[in-house]
Design a protein around this motif. Structure first.
Motif, PDB file in Angstrom:
ATOM      1  N   VAL A  57      45.193  45.215  31.521  1.00  0.00           N
ATOM      2  CA  VAL A  57      44.241  45.135  32.638  1.00  0.00           C
ATOM      3  C   VAL A  57      42.806  45.266  32.137  1.00  0.00           C
ATOM      4  O   VAL A  57      41.963  44.399  32.382  1.00  0.00           O
ATOM      5  CB  VAL A  57      44.552  46.199  33.714  1.00  0.00           C
ATOM      6  CG1 VAL A  57      43.427  46.287  34.734  1.00  0.00           C
ATOM      7  CG2 VAL A  57      45.872  45.883  34.406  1.00  0.00           C
ATOM      8  N   TRP A  58      42.494  46.355  31.445  1.00  0.00           N
ATOM      9  CA  TRP A  58      41.098  46.556  31.075  1.00  0.00           C
ATOM     10  C   TRP A  58      40.605  45.508  30.093  1.00  0.00           C
ATOM     11  O   TRP A  58      39.441  45.092  30.159  1.00  0.00           O
ATOM     12  CB  TRP A  58      40.818  47.979  30.603  1.00  0.00           C
ATOM     13  CG  TRP A  58      41.277  48.410  29.243  1.00  0.00           C
ATOM     14  CD1 TRP A  58      42.366  49.169  28.952  1.00  0.00           C
ATOM     15  CD2 TRP A  58      40.630  48.148  27.986  1.00  0.00           C
ATOM     16  NE1 TRP A  58      42.442  49.401  27.604  1.00  0.00           N
ATOM     17  CE2 TRP A  58      41.386  48.781  26.991  1.00  0.00           C
ATOM     18  CE3 TRP A  58      39.486  47.446  27.615  1.00  0.00           C
ATOM     19  CZ2 TRP A  58      41.041  48.723  25.636  1.00  0.00           C
ATOM     20  CZ3 TRP A  58      39.140  47.386  26.270  1.00  0.00           C
ATOM     21  CH2 TRP A  58      39.907  48.015  25.302  1.00  0.00           C
ATOM     22  N   LEU A 116      36.337  47.371  40.283  1.00  0.00           N
ATOM     23  CA  LEU A 116      36.593  46.164  39.499  1.00  0.00           C
ATOM     24  C   LEU A 116      37.939  46.273  38.782  1.00  0.00           C
ATOM     25  O   LEU A 116      38.769  45.353  38.834  1.00  0.00           O
ATOM     26  CB  LEU A 116      35.459  45.955  38.496  1.00  0.00           C
ATOM     27  CG  LEU A 116      35.574  44.775  37.545  1.00  0.00           C
ATOM     28  CD1 LEU A 116      35.496  43.464  38.308  1.00  0.00           C
ATOM     29  CD2 LEU A 116      34.474  44.845  36.490  1.00  0.00           C
ATOM     30  N   LEU A 117      38.156  47.400  38.126  1.00  0.00           N
ATOM     31  CA  LEU A 117      39.425  47.622  37.425  1.00  0.00           C
ATOM     32  C   LEU A 117      40.594  47.744  38.397  1.00  0.00           C
ATOM     33  O   LEU A 117      41.673  47.200  38.148  1.00  0.00           O
ATOM     34  CB  LEU A 117      39.338  48.876  36.560  1.00  0.00           C
ATOM     35  CG  LEU A 117      38.540  48.710  35.277  1.00  0.00           C
ATOM     36  CD1 LEU A 117      38.100  50.051  34.760  1.00  0.00           C
ATOM     37  CD2 LEU A 117      39.346  47.959  34.246  1.00  0.00           C
ATOM     38  N   SER A 159      46.055  43.059  41.284  1.00  0.00           N
ATOM     39  CA  SER A 159      46.469  41.658  41.143  1.00  0.00           C
ATOM     40  C   SER A 159      47.490  41.472  40.024  1.00  0.00           C
ATOM     41  O   SER A 159      48.306  40.551  40.071  1.00  0.00           O
ATOM     42  CB  SER A 159      45.262  40.752  40.900  1.00  0.00           C
ATOM     43  OG  SER A 159      44.756  40.908  39.589  1.00  0.00           O
ATOM     44  N   MET A 160      47.470  42.369  39.028  1.00  0.00           N
ATOM     45  CA  MET A 160      48.405  42.282  37.908  1.00  0.00           C
ATOM     46  C   MET A 160      49.601  43.217  38.076  1.00  0.00           C
ATOM     47  O   MET A 160      50.466  43.266  37.206  1.00  0.00           O
ATOM     48  CB  MET A 160      47.669  42.602  36.593  1.00  0.00           C
ATOM     49  CG  MET A 160      46.581  41.601  36.253  1.00  0.00           C
ATOM     50  SD  MET A 160      45.614  42.059  34.787  1.00  0.00           S
ATOM     51  CE  MET A 160      46.796  41.705  33.481  1.00  0.00           C
ATOM     52  N   SER A 194      41.462  42.365  30.002  1.00  0.00           N
ATOM     53  CA  SER A 194      41.167  41.136  30.739  1.00  0.00           C
ATOM     54  C   SER A 194      39.838  41.262  31.493  1.00  0.00           C
ATOM     55  O   SER A 194      39.071  40.298  31.570  1.00  0.00           O
ATOM     56  CB  SER A 194      42.314  40.774  31.693  1.00  0.00           C
ATOM     57  OG  SER A 194      42.386  41.648  32.796  1.00  0.00           O
ATOM     58  N   VAL A 195      39.551  42.440  32.021  1.00  0.00           N
ATOM     59  CA  VAL A 195      38.273  42.664  32.706  1.00  0.00           C
ATOM     60  C   VAL A 195      37.117  42.552  31.714  1.00  0.00           C
ATOM     61  O   VAL A 195      36.112  41.890  31.984  1.00  0.00           O
ATOM     62  CB  VAL A 195      38.264  44.032  33.423  1.00  0.00           C
ATOM     63  CG1 VAL A 195      36.856  44.403  33.884  1.00  0.00           C
ATOM     64  CG2 VAL A 195      39.229  44.021  34.600  1.00  0.00           C
ATOM     65  N   ARG A 255      41.682  44.332  39.706  1.00  0.00           N
ATOM     66  CA  ARG A 255      42.417  43.576  38.683  1.00  0.00           C
ATOM     67  C   ARG A 255      43.804  44.164  38.507  1.00  0.00           C
ATOM     68  O   ARG A 255      44.788  43.444  38.375  1.00  0.00           O
ATOM     69  CB  ARG A 255      41.653  43.590  37.366  1.00  0.00           C
ATOM     70  CG  ARG A 255      42.332  42.846  36.215  1.00  0.00           C
ATOM     71  CD  ARG A 255      42.475  41.330  36.477  1.00  0.00           C
ATOM     72  NE  ARG A 255      41.199  40.739  36.773  1.00  0.00           N
ATOM     73  CZ  ARG A 255      40.334  40.283  35.864  1.00  0.00           C
ATOM     74  NH1 ARG A 255      40.615  40.344  34.588  1.00  0.00           N
ATOM     75  NH2 ARG A 255      39.178  39.768  36.245  1.00  0.00           N
ATOM     76  N   ASP A 265      36.388  39.035  30.886  1.00  0.00           N
ATOM     77  CA  ASP A 265      35.693  38.380  31.996  1.00  0.00           C
ATOM     78  C   ASP A 265      34.228  38.796  32.091  1.00  0.00           C
ATOM     79  O   ASP A 265      33.417  38.072  32.670  1.00  0.00           O
ATOM     80  CB  ASP A 265      36.397  38.666  33.328  1.00  0.00           C
ATOM     81  CG  ASP A 265      37.679  37.871  33.505  1.00  0.00           C
ATOM     82  OD1 ASP A 265      37.972  36.991  32.658  1.00  0.00           O
ATOM     83  OD2 ASP A 265      38.388  38.146  34.486  1.00  0.00           O
TER      84      ASP A 265
END
Length: 120
Positions: free
Chosen positions: A52-53, A35-36, A42-43, A55-56, A39, A59
């Motif tokens: 990153v973390w 999952l991380l 994509s970033m 934003s996860v 993301r 979500d």
């Protein structure tokens, strides 16, 4: 403090956000890593970067708050109910119902941000 290390090889270097996500979601270490990683890709950043973390975690249904001036243990004492993820700037810790979950005793660390589950 509840000892928690879902890493399949019991390593605990550099994967604190993965451990925290596992603790608050019951996700496997590999699923949280993927999952991380997705993301991060994509970033165009690293999975452990704060952008990153965070934003996860958002979500996953957590809301971000600022904090200061108390340790992880003091935060736990003040928050006996709820699911949280705390960030110190260099470490991430899961807190569930007043207990912090980590692979080492991080209770004296000072969080600068926390996320609370279900606040949206």
């Amino acid at each position: 403090m509840i000892y928690f290390n879902p890493n399949p090889l019991k390593k605990s270097t550099g994967d604190c956000i993965i451990r925290a996500i596992c603790a608050v979601t019951n996700m496997s270490w590999k699923d949280a890593f993927m999952l991380l990683a997705a993301r991060a890709l994509s970033m165009c950043d690293m999975p452990s970067s704060n952008e990153v973390w965070m934003s996860v975690v958002e979500d996953l249904g957590f809301t971000r708050y600022s904090t200061c001036c108390q340790t992880v243990q003091e935060f736990c004492d003040d928050h006996p109910i709820g699911t949280f993820i705390l960030g110190t700037g260099s470490h991430v810790i899961a807190v569930i119902d007043g207990d912090y979950y980590d692979s080492w005793d991080s209770g004296t660390r000072m969080p600068i941000v926390y996320f609370k589950k279900g606040e949206k």
